[in-house]
Design an enzyme around this catalytic site. Structure first.
Site, PDB file in Angstrom:
ATOM      1  N   ILE A   1       0.561  -1.236  -0.005  1.00 28.96           N
ATOM      2  CA  ILE A   1      -0.030  -0.021   0.044  1.00 28.96           C
ATOM      3  C   ILE A   1       0.872   1.020  -0.112  1.00 28.96           C
ATOM      4  O   ILE A   1       0.671   2.220  -0.800  1.00 28.96           O
ATOM      5  CB  ILE A   1      -1.012  -0.117   1.175  1.00 28.96           C
TER       6      ILE A   1
ATOM      7  N   ASP B   1      11.029   2.599   6.709  1.00 29.48           N
ATOM      8  CA  ASP B   1      10.768   1.240   6.834  1.00 29.48           C
ATOM      9  C   ASP B   1      12.407   0.364   6.987  1.00 29.48           C
ATOM     10  O   ASP B   1      12.869   0.322   5.826  1.00 29.48           O
ATOM     11  CB  ASP B   1       9.968   0.847   5.422  1.00 29.48           C
TER      12      ASP B   1
ATOM     13  N   ARG C   1      -3.825   0.067  10.916  1.00 25.23           N
ATOM     14  CA  ARG C   1      -4.588  -0.599  12.080  1.00 25.23           C
ATOM     15  C   ARG C   1      -4.749   0.435  13.243  1.00 25.23           C
ATOM     16  O   ARG C   1      -3.761   1.200  13.464  1.00 25.23           O
ATOM     17  CB  ARG C   1      -3.835  -1.871  12.721  1.00 25.23           C
TER      18      ARG C   1
ATOM     19  N   ASP D   1      -8.831   5.970   9.269  1.00 24.73           N
ATOM     20  CA  ASP D   1      -9.770   4.856   8.785  1.00 24.73           C
ATOM     21  C   ASP D   1      -9.758   3.614   9.677  1.00 24.73           C
ATOM     22  O   ASP D   1     -10.786   2.814   9.609  1.00 24.73           O
ATOM     23  CB  ASP D   1      -9.337   4.305   7.366  1.00 24.73           C
TER      24      ASP D   1
ATOM     25  N   GLU E   1     -13.440  -0.469  17.190  1.00 16.98           N
ATOM     26  CA  GLU E   1     -14.177  -0.446  15.728  1.00 16.98           C
ATOM     27  C   GLU E   1     -15.962  -1.120  15.874  1.00 16.98           C
ATOM     28  O   GLU E   1     -15.726  -2.240  16.397  1.00 16.98           O
ATOM     29  CB  GLU E   1     -13.597  -0.945  14.546  1.00 16.98           C
TER      30      GLU E   1
ATOM     31  N   HIS F   1     -13.213   2.177   8.499  1.00 19.12           N
ATOM     32  CA  HIS F   1     -12.513   1.087   8.033  1.00 19.12           C
ATOM     33  C   HIS F   1     -12.901   0.604   6.476  1.00 19.12           C
ATOM     34  O   HIS F   1     -13.296  -0.271   6.292  1.00 19.12           O
ATOM     35  CB  HIS F   1     -12.546  -0.277   8.982  1.00 19.12           C
TER      36      HIS F   1
ATOM     37  N   GLY G   1     -11.131   1.345   3.674  1.00 16.29           N
ATOM     38  CA  GLY G   1     -10.131   1.056   2.966  1.00 16.29           C
ATOM     39  C   GLY G   1     -10.245   0.091   1.841  1.00 16.29           C
ATOM     40  O   GLY G   1      -9.952   0.489   0.485  1.00 16.29           O
ATOM     41  N   ALA G   2     -10.680  -0.874   1.796  1.00 13.23           N
ATOM     42  CA  ALA G   2     -10.901  -2.036   0.830  1.00 13.23           C
ATOM     43  C   ALA G   2     -12.360  -1.976   0.239  1.00 13.23           C
ATOM     44  O   ALA G   2     -12.628  -2.791  -0.444  1.00 13.23           O
ATOM     45  CB  ALA G   2     -10.536  -3.425   1.615  1.00 13.23           C
TER      46      ALA G   2
END
Ligand code: NAD
Length: 309
Positions: free
Chosen positions: A146, A166, A228, A252, A257, A276, A278-279
């Site tokens: 992502i 990262d 998350r 998000d 949740e 949530h 995103g997808a």
């Protein structure tokens, strides 16, 4: 192959499954006859040891999506059951949501909508003034599927400079993407105009962005977390937004949740919440559904699934 689909999937994916597999659908009375299942497709349905024990013929658990926290993988494996997921199916949808949230925050789109709904006396009030993304610095925390996708799109389309934190990505890999690797999270926090978090929730990433990290950010910075809940400390973010320590933020994902409507963050006018989402696109749902079905078809044909976990 007798395939139990425990959660609703897209009509396209269901039709595809029916043309190759012997499907038992979530709304069929047969769905509770667990013992016949040879394959299952799950979204949020919990595959606990107790559930797995009721399926003595089960050969594969195909997750519709990425996160497999609803599946007891070690237990499934101990029974010789394959577990698969669809790791790339929702990457583009989440990346596009991050970009949408970035624009929403810097141009105060939701806040503008609220102002219009509440009635305005003149156009373009100063308090709704925003800024452009072009030539600003995007700080990516995590450049997996992502993060990498967001960085490439915003670099190519909006001339943003991309910096990445990262620890598992090499400098060569970052350079190959056109990103500059930062050696520390502190450096990323202090340099980013937009800071977007795309890492898994682990003991290292829980509360990774808390008051100290936020205090390093520019007053004009925007923070986005779609990965998350709990990676960004919600109490610390609330204090920072109330005191205008940063320009804005969007989440998000939340610790709890669905996010409750009296959550303190929702009282901040420089904050955007999405549930949530995103997808949550037709495109990703089709890709996740067909991807999960394809893994079962591969196993049925004696081939190895692509995404063995
Ligand atoms: P990925 O596994 O491809 O990438 C994760 C990246 O995080 C990797 O490059 C890894 O090296 C890096 N990373 C791990 N620990 C780190 C640390 N301590 N510091 C910095 N980087 C670290 O995952 P992805 O597909 O890009 O997904 C990223 C996150 O988005 C996951 O948490 C996933 O669950 C979440 N997600 C959310 C939604 C949604 O609907 N909001 C949908 C899909 C995925």
């Amino acid at each position: 192959m007798k395939t139990y689909i425990f959660d609703p999937i897209s009509p396209e994916a269901l039709a595809y499954a029916r043309s190759y597999l012997d499907v038992v659908c979530w709304d069929s009375s047969e769905i509770v006859n667990y013992a016949n299942a040879e394959a299952v497709i799950v979204r949020t349905f919990k595959m606990t040891p107790m559930m797995i024990d009721q399926m003595p013929n089960l050969k594969i658990i195909a997750k519709h999506g990425v996160g497999v926290d609803n599946i007891d993988i070690p237990y499934a494996k101990s029974k010789g059951i394959r577990v698969t997921n669809t790791p790339t199916a929702n990457m583009n949808s989440v990346a596009e949501l991050i970009i949408g949230l970035a624009f929403n925050c810097v141009r105060r789109i939701t806040q503008s909508q609220m102002a219009v709904l509440n009635g305005l006396e003149k156009n373009s009030p100063m308090y709704l003034s925003g800024y452009e993304l072009a030539e600003k610095t995007l700080g990516l925390i995590g450049i997996g599927k992502i993060g990498m996708s967001v960085g490439k799109k915003l670099h190519d389309a909006f001339d943003m400079k991309i910096i990445a934190y990262d620890p598992f990505a090499t400098t060569d890999y970052c350079n190959s993407l056109g990103f500059a690797k930062t050696e520390s999270l502190d450096e990323l926090c202090s340099k980013g105009d937009i800071i977007s978090v795309s890492v898994p929730l682990t003991k290292e990433t829980r509360n990774m962005i808390a008051s100290r990290e936020i205090s390093l950010m520019k007053e004009t910075a925007v923070l986005i977390n779609t990965s998350r809940g709990g990676i960004v400390n919600e109490d610390d973010l609330y204090k920072a937004l109330k005191n205008h320590k940063i320009f804005g933020a969007a989440l998000d994902v939340f610790v709890q949740e669905p996010v409750r409507k009296n959550h303190p963050l929702l009282s901040c006018d420089n904050f955007i919440a999405t549930p949530h989402n995103g997808a949550n696109t037709t495109d990703a749902l089709i890709r996740m559904g067909i991807g999960a079905v394809d893994e079962i078809i591969r196993l049925k044909n004696g081939e190895n699934p692509l995404s063995g976990l």
